[in-house]
Each structure stands twice: as C-alpha cells, then as structure tokens.
Scaffold this motif. Structure first.
Motif, PDB file in Angstrom:
ATOM      1  N   ASP A   1      19.965 109.592 103.619  1.00  0.00           N
ATOM      2  CA  ASP A   1      20.867 110.600 103.073  1.00  0.00           C
ATOM      3  C   ASP A   1      22.249 109.999 102.814  1.00  0.00           C
ATOM      4  N   THR A   2      22.739 109.200 103.763  1.00  0.00           N
ATOM      5  CA  THR A   2      24.035 108.541 103.602  1.00  0.00           C
ATOM      6  C   THR A   2      24.016 107.596 102.396  1.00  0.00           C
ATOM      7  N   ALA A   3      22.932 106.840 102.248  1.00  0.00           N
ATOM      8  CA  ALA A   3      22.814 105.913 101.115  1.00  0.00           C
ATOM      9  C   ALA A   3      22.814 106.668  99.786  1.00  0.00           C
ATOM     10  N   ARG A   4      22.045 107.747  99.713  1.00  0.00           N
ATOM     11  CA  ARG A   4      21.987 108.529  98.471  1.00  0.00           C
ATOM     12  C   ARG A   4      23.347 109.145  98.141  1.00  0.00           C
ATOM     13  N   ARG A   5      24.026 109.674  99.159  1.00  0.00           N
ATOM     14  CA  ARG A   5      25.352 110.280  98.935  1.00  0.00           C
ATOM     15  C   ARG A   5      26.354 109.248  98.430  1.00  0.00           C
ATOM     16  N   ALA A   6      26.159 107.988  98.819  1.00  0.00           N
ATOM     17  CA  ALA A   6      27.038 106.913  98.357  1.00  0.00           C
ATOM     18  C   ALA A   6      26.627 106.406  96.977  1.00  0.00           C
ATOM     19  N   GLY A   7      25.549 106.964  96.427  1.00  0.00           N
ATOM     20  CA  GLY A   7      25.089 106.551  95.107  1.00  0.00           C
ATOM     21  C   GLY A   7      24.232 105.293  95.121  1.00  0.00           C
TER      22      GLY A   7
ATOM     23  N   PRO B   1       9.627 104.830  99.976  1.00  0.00           N
ATOM     24  CA  PRO B   1       9.104 105.210  98.656  1.00  0.00           C
ATOM     25  C   PRO B   1       9.290 106.693  98.356  1.00  0.00           C
ATOM     26  N   GLU B   2       9.038 107.528  99.332  1.00  0.00           N
ATOM     27  CA  GLU B   2       9.201 108.968  99.141  1.00  0.00           C
ATOM     28  C   GLU B   2      10.662 109.344  98.914  1.00  0.00           C
ATOM     29  N   ALA B   3      11.565 108.577  99.529  1.00  0.00           N
ATOM     30  CA  ALA B   3      12.997 108.837  99.387  1.00  0.00           C
ATOM     31  C   ALA B   3      13.562 108.267  98.091  1.00  0.00           C
ATOM     32  N   GLY B   4      12.780 107.444  97.395  1.00  0.00           N
ATOM     33  CA  GLY B   4      13.253 106.842  96.159  1.00  0.00           C
ATOM     34  C   GLY B   4      14.262 105.732  96.364  1.00  0.00           C
ATOM     35  N   LEU B   5      14.212 105.083  97.527  1.00  0.00           N
ATOM     36  CA  LEU B   5      15.136 103.995  97.832  1.00  0.00           C
ATOM     37  C   LEU B   5      14.383 102.693  98.039  1.00  0.00           C
ATOM     38  N   GLU B   6      15.007 101.601  97.634  1.00  0.00           N
ATOM     39  CA  GLU B   6      14.482 100.267  97.918  1.00  0.00           C
ATOM     40  C   GLU B   6      15.146  99.768  99.197  1.00  0.00           C
ATOM     41  N   VAL B   7      14.356  99.155 100.065  1.00  0.00           N
ATOM     42  CA  VAL B   7      14.892  98.598 101.303  1.00  0.00           C
ATOM     43  C   VAL B   7      14.629  97.102 101.307  1.00  0.00           C
ATOM     44  N   VAL B   8      15.703  96.333 101.490  1.00  0.00           N
ATOM     45  CA  VAL B   8      15.577  94.885 101.682  1.00  0.00           C
ATOM     46  C   VAL B   8      15.507  94.682 103.195  1.00  0.00           C
ATOM     47  N   ASN B   9      14.354  94.242 103.662  1.00  0.00           N
ATOM     48  CA  ASN B   9      14.084  94.105 105.089  1.00  0.00           C
ATOM     49  C   ASN B   9      14.361  92.672 105.535  1.00  0.00           C
ATOM     50  N   VAL B  10      15.236  92.509 106.514  1.00  0.00           N
ATOM     51  CA  VAL B  10      15.558  91.180 107.036  1.00  0.00           C
ATOM     52  C   VAL B  10      14.939  91.043 108.423  1.00  0.00           C
ATOM     53  N   VAL B  11      14.106  90.002 108.580  1.00  0.00           N
ATOM     54  CA  VAL B  11      13.455  89.723 109.863  1.00  0.00           C
ATOM     55  C   VAL B  11      13.678  88.260 110.219  1.00  0.00           C
ATOM     56  N   ARG B  12      13.334  87.889 111.443  1.00  0.00           N
ATOM     57  CA  ARG B  12      13.556  86.512 111.894  1.00  0.00           C
ATOM     58  C   ARG B  12      12.320  85.633 111.771  1.00  0.00           C
ATOM     59  N   ARG B  13      11.134  86.224 111.785  1.00  0.00           N
ATOM     60  CA  ARG B  13       9.912  85.414 111.808  1.00  0.00           C
ATOM     61  C   ARG B  13       8.925  85.868 110.723  1.00  0.00           C
ATOM     62  N   GLU B  14       8.154  84.921 110.247  1.00  0.00           N
ATOM     63  CA  GLU B  14       7.177  85.194 109.189  1.00  0.00           C
ATOM     64  C   GLU B  14       6.150  86.236 109.619  1.00  0.00           C
ATOM     65  N   GLU B  15       5.722  86.212 110.877  1.00  0.00           N
ATOM     66  CA  GLU B  15       4.727  87.200 111.303  1.00  0.00           C
ATOM     67  C   GLU B  15       5.280  88.621 111.236  1.00  0.00           C
ATOM     68  N   GLN B  16       6.591  88.769 111.434  1.00  0.00           N
ATOM     69  CA  GLN B  16       7.220  90.081 111.268  1.00  0.00           C
ATOM     70  C   GLN B  16       7.208  90.488 109.797  1.00  0.00           C
ATOM     71  N   ALA B  17       7.474  89.522 108.929  1.00  0.00           N
ATOM     72  CA  ALA B  17       7.445  89.788 107.485  1.00  0.00           C
ATOM     73  C   ALA B  17       6.049  90.209 107.047  1.00  0.00           C
ATOM     74  N   GLU B  18       5.041  89.538 107.554  1.00  0.00           N
ATOM     75  CA  GLU B  18       3.655  89.882 107.200  1.00  0.00           C
ATOM     76  C   GLU B  18       3.310  91.293 107.648  1.00  0.00           C
ATOM     77  N   MET B  19       3.768  91.674 108.834  1.00  0.00           N
ATOM     78  CA  MET B  19       3.513  93.022 109.329  1.00  0.00           C
ATOM     79  C   MET B  19       4.145  94.065 108.407  1.00  0.00           C
ATOM     80  N   LEU B  20       5.387  93.821 107.989  1.00  0.00           N
ATOM     81  CA  LEU B  20       6.060  94.771 107.104  1.00  0.00           C
ATOM     82  C   LEU B  20       5.403  94.809 105.726  1.00  0.00           C
ATOM     83  N   ARG B  21       5.021  93.656 105.217  1.00  0.00           N
ATOM     84  CA  ARG B  21       4.310  93.634 103.929  1.00  0.00           C
ATOM     85  C   ARG B  21       3.015  94.427 104.018  1.00  0.00           C
TER      86      ARG B  21
END
Length: 121
Positions: free
Chosen positions: A56-62, A84-104
């Motif tokens: 909500d804060t992100a959308r209000r900020a445009g 996706p339902e909120a219509g926002l893109e999230v750039v996810n920052v993680v420390r390890r590749e296995e965390q990235a794979e889980m999010l993907r």
C-alpha cells in the motif's frame, strides 16, 4: 487439551510471540493443521498484514516496483506470493543461490544473489 492451536484477537497486550496467553477458546482459537510448526503459526497473521502495508505504501508513492532485502524470510516469501495480485514487481535480494532457487520456485521474477558471484538470476 494437547492440540497445537493458533489464536487471534487477544486482549491485554498479549501477542503471538508470548510464551503463554489467555484466550477465549470459542472465539479466538483455532486448531493448527498437521505439519504447521508453532513458530510458523506465530507469524501467521503478522506477515500478510505487513506485506499489505508495504505494498500500500509503495502504491501510494506511485511505485510499480520495490527492492526487498533478506527476501528469503517468511516476509519475503509472502511478498513473492502476493506481488502479482498487487500489481507490483519485487526485486528480491538474497545471500545464497539456494535461497534464490526457493524464491524462483515460488514464482519470483527478479532475484539478486548478493553473496558468492553476485549475479542477477
């Protein structure tokens, strides 16, 4: 007696991370599904509302996108699921590749691994 339960709407400053609480069993308590850890249940209502507030804060900020560090956290997982339902893109920052794979695996489109090679995935 003996069942794992969750609760909502506690009075008197009691919170989900309290060791003990007093709750009305007819109004504020529900049985946890098998396989749900008590620690996960403690954040059952916290993370969705936090994500909705952030979005909500992100959308209000445009904004159409936001960067989330420590994105492999329970909060980050919830962001990936609800973005996706909120219509926002999230750039996810993680420390390890296995965390990235889980999010993907959950559908994250943008994941940056800050440890190791530092490549965007």
């Amino acid at each position: 007696v003996g069942s794992k339960v969750g609760f909502i709407g506690l009075k008197g400053g009691q919170g989900a991370y309290s060791e003990y609480v007093v709750a009305n069993g007819m109004e504020a308590v529900f049985t946890l599904p098998d396989g749900v850890a008590v620690e996960d249940a403690a954040s059952f209502f916290v993370n969705p509302y936090t994500v909705l507030g952030i979005f909500d804060t992100a959308r209000r900020a445009g904004a159409s996108a936001l960067v989330h560090t420590a994105a492999a956290s329970q909060l980050g997982v919830m962001m990936v699921k609800l973005a996706p339902e909120a219509g926002l893109e999230v750039v996810n920052v993680v420390r390890r590749e296995e965390q990235a794979e889980m999010l993907r695996g959950l559908g994250a489109k943008h994941v940056v691994v800050s440890g190791g090679s530092g490549e965007e995935a």
